[in-house]
Structure formats: C-alpha cells, structure tokens
Design a protein around this motif. Structure first.
Motif, mmCIF file in Angstrom:
data_model
loop_
_atom_site.group_PDB
_atom_site.id
_atom_site.type_symbol
_atom_site.label_atom_id
_atom_site.label_comp_id
_atom_site.label_asym_id
_atom_site.label_seq_id
_atom_site.Cartn_x
_atom_site.Cartn_y
_atom_site.Cartn_z
ATOM 1 N N VAL A 231 25.969 -96.002 -5.792
ATOM 2 C CA VAL A 231 25.999 -96.370 -7.297
ATOM 3 C C VAL A 231 26.623 -97.759 -7.661
ATOM 4 C CG1 VAL A 231 26.882 -95.176 -9.457
ATOM 5 C CG2 VAL A 231 25.828 -94.233 -7.725
ATOM 6 N N THR A 232 27.738 -97.893 -6.773
ATOM 7 C CA THR A 232 28.451 -99.352 -7.042
ATOM 8 C C THR A 232 27.725 -100.311 -6.912
ATOM 9 O OG1 THR A 232 30.510 -98.345 -6.255
ATOM 10 C CG2 THR A 232 30.490 -100.675 -6.270
ATOM 11 N N VAL A 233 26.792 -100.412 -5.824
ATOM 12 C CA VAL A 233 25.879 -101.612 -5.712
ATOM 13 C C VAL A 233 24.800 -101.681 -6.893
ATOM 14 C CG1 VAL A 233 24.332 -102.670 -4.023
ATOM 15 C CG2 VAL A 233 26.411 -101.650 -3.139
ATOM 16 N N ALA A 234 24.406 -100.434 -7.237
ATOM 17 C CA ALA A 234 23.302 -100.480 -8.340
ATOM 18 C C ALA A 234 23.893 -100.974 -9.605
ATOM 19 C CB ALA A 234 23.008 -98.889 -8.365
ATOM 20 N N GLY A 235 25.225 -100.687 -9.811
ATOM 21 C CA GLY A 235 25.833 -101.518 -11.099
ATOM 22 C C GLY A 235 25.544 -102.773 -11.097
ATOM 23 N N CYS A 236 25.991 -103.602 -9.724
ATOM 24 C CA CYS A 236 25.805 -105.029 -9.458
ATOM 25 C C CYS A 236 24.331 -105.486 -9.711
ATOM 26 C CB CYS A 236 26.165 -105.490 -8.411
ATOM 27 S SG CYS A 236 26.289 -107.123 -8.211
ATOM 28 N N LEU A 237 23.515 -104.562 -9.170
ATOM 29 C CA LEU A 237 22.075 -105.140 -8.888
ATOM 30 C C LEU A 237 21.438 -104.899 -10.579
ATOM 31 C CD1 LEU A 237 20.809 -103.453 -5.517
ATOM 32 C CD2 LEU A 237 21.190 -105.805 -6.180
ATOM 33 N N ILE A 238 21.710 -103.842 -11.209
ATOM 34 C CA ILE A 238 21.258 -103.706 -12.693
ATOM 35 C C ILE A 238 21.780 -105.137 -13.386
ATOM 36 C CG2 ILE A 238 21.715 -102.612 -14.789
ATOM 37 C CD1 ILE A 238 21.827 -99.997 -13.112
#
Length: 94
Positions: free
Chosen positions: A76-83
């Motif tokens: 989820v942390t990485v998803a925030g950056c990828l978004i």
C-alpha cells in the motif's frame, strides 16, 4: 467517475486508517524522490525507491516492536507513490 468512487471509498472508511496512512506516506515520498532523480531516465519503481524503503523500514520496526509485520502495508505504501507517479506522468504527457 472511477476517481470519485475511489475517493468515496477512502473517505468513508472502507479502507482501514492504517492503510490510508501508508498510502499517504507513499504519496508524500514521491516528490522527494522525483526531485532527486531525472524523471525521463528512470522507471516508476526507481522513482518510488524511497517509498519502498519507508514501507520496508516501517515493517521491520513493527516486527521488532509489535511482533508482526504486514506485507500488505509495504504494498500500500508503494501504491501511494505509484499512483502519484502515474498521475504526474499523465499530466506531463499533455
């Protein structure tokens, strides 16, 4: 419409607060990483290296202090950056 639906899901609490915070941390690390690296010469995952490190570091801390780490928190942390990366890349393509 899909962005409105996503916003509603986040704001109404369908996503646990812990995951919302991980998403925000990942999103907030993106500008720092983006400023440090040339945008056009790196992949999205390279531009999100700081959020990967933050997510993994937090889970190492959790496992040492609380006895359990959640791989989903890192995701989820990485998803925030990828978004954020995805949105900025689309805005720059205009």
């Amino acid at each position: 419409m899909k962005y409105l639906l996503l916003s509603c899901v986040v704001l109404t609490g369908c996503i646990p607060v812990d995951k919302q915070l991980h998403l925000l941390v990942g999103a907030s690390t993106h500008p720092i990483q983006r400023a440090a690296l040339p945008v056009h010469r790196t992949s999205a995952l390279e531009r999100c290296a700081l959020s990967i490190a933050a997510g993994v570091g937090k889970e190492i801390y959790d496992s040492a202090t609380h006895g359990r780490a959640e791989a989903l928190d890192v995701v989820v942390t990485v998803a925030g950056c990828l978004i954020v990366d995805f949105v900025l890349e689309r805005l720059n393509d205009r």
